[in-house]
Design a protein around this motif. Sequence first.
Motif, PDB file in Angstrom:
ATOM      1  N   ASN A   1       2.710   1.528  -3.136  1.00  0.00           N
ATOM      2  CA  ASN A   1       1.496   1.548  -4.352  1.00  0.00           C
ATOM      3  C   ASN A   1       1.960   0.643  -5.570  1.00  0.00           C
ATOM      4  O   ASN A   1       1.980   0.217  -6.607  1.00  0.00           O
ATOM      5  CB  ASN A   1       1.859   2.745  -5.404  1.00  0.00           C
TER       6      ASN A   1
ATOM      7  N   TRP B   1      -1.741  -5.052  -3.086  1.00  0.00           N
ATOM      8  CA  TRP B   1      -2.150  -4.669  -1.100  1.00  0.00           C
ATOM      9  C   TRP B   1      -4.081  -5.199  -1.487  1.00  0.00           C
ATOM     10  O   TRP B   1      -3.989  -5.932  -0.785  1.00  0.00           O
ATOM     11  CB  TRP B   1      -2.131  -3.571  -0.340  1.00  0.00           C
TER      12      TRP B   1
ATOM     13  N   TRP C   1       0.813  -1.145   0.334  1.00  0.00           N
ATOM     14  CA  TRP C   1       0.285  -0.126  -0.027  1.00  0.00           C
ATOM     15  C   TRP C   1       0.726   1.658  -0.104  1.00  0.00           C
ATOM     16  O   TRP C   1       0.426   2.258  -0.649  1.00  0.00           O
ATOM     17  CB  TRP C   1      -1.321   0.498   1.093  1.00  0.00           C
TER      18      TRP C   1
ATOM     19  N   PRO D   1      -4.118  -2.754  -7.645  1.00  0.00           N
ATOM     20  CA  PRO D   1      -3.425  -2.839  -6.395  1.00  0.00           C
ATOM     21  C   PRO D   1      -2.881  -4.056  -5.843  1.00  0.00           C
ATOM     22  O   PRO D   1      -3.683  -4.977  -5.457  1.00  0.00           O
ATOM     23  CB  PRO D   1      -4.188  -1.118  -5.577  1.00  0.00           C
TER      24      PRO D   1
END
Length: 169
Positions: free
Chosen positions: A116, A128, A113, A126
């Motif tokens: 990125n 995460w 996170w 993404p």
Amino acid sequence: MRRLLDRLYAAAEFLAAVSLIGVLLTVLLSIVSRQLSFHVSGLDAYAGYLMASAGFFALASTLRHGEHIRVTLVLNALSPNAQRKLDIGAMTVGLAVALSLAIFSSKLVMDSWMFNDISTSNDATPLWIPQLTMAAGNILFVVAFIDLLVARIRGQAMMVDSQEPQRNE
């Protein structure tokens, strides 16, 4: 507290089942799209994310149902007191492993996170987001280990809800 934990395990079971249905749907969509000559990018990646999600969400419930692999050959040869002590020792080691998995998978989510990180495939997801399911499943696995360890220390046997005979030899 027991009802809350049981609901938590049931919710994780449900999410694991939904994830498996998601794998089925992404694979079917991939097959159909190939047959009809159109392409939906990222389906392979999403199928993989959903498969990992199903596995991690199922860990705690599988542990609570006594379906993880156990070597009962040694346990059955011991007295009930020795069985209890060995169970407590094994669950303590399992808890330590699960706790390290939970810590490092949570750290991985935070790092992805913060930096990125995105998927290298066409979907550019993404990372995460799918990693969050791994961390949540591992945290719930820790909770299930603590739950079982406390019960075993109190003298209760391993909980097995399944009506099928155990296949854990």
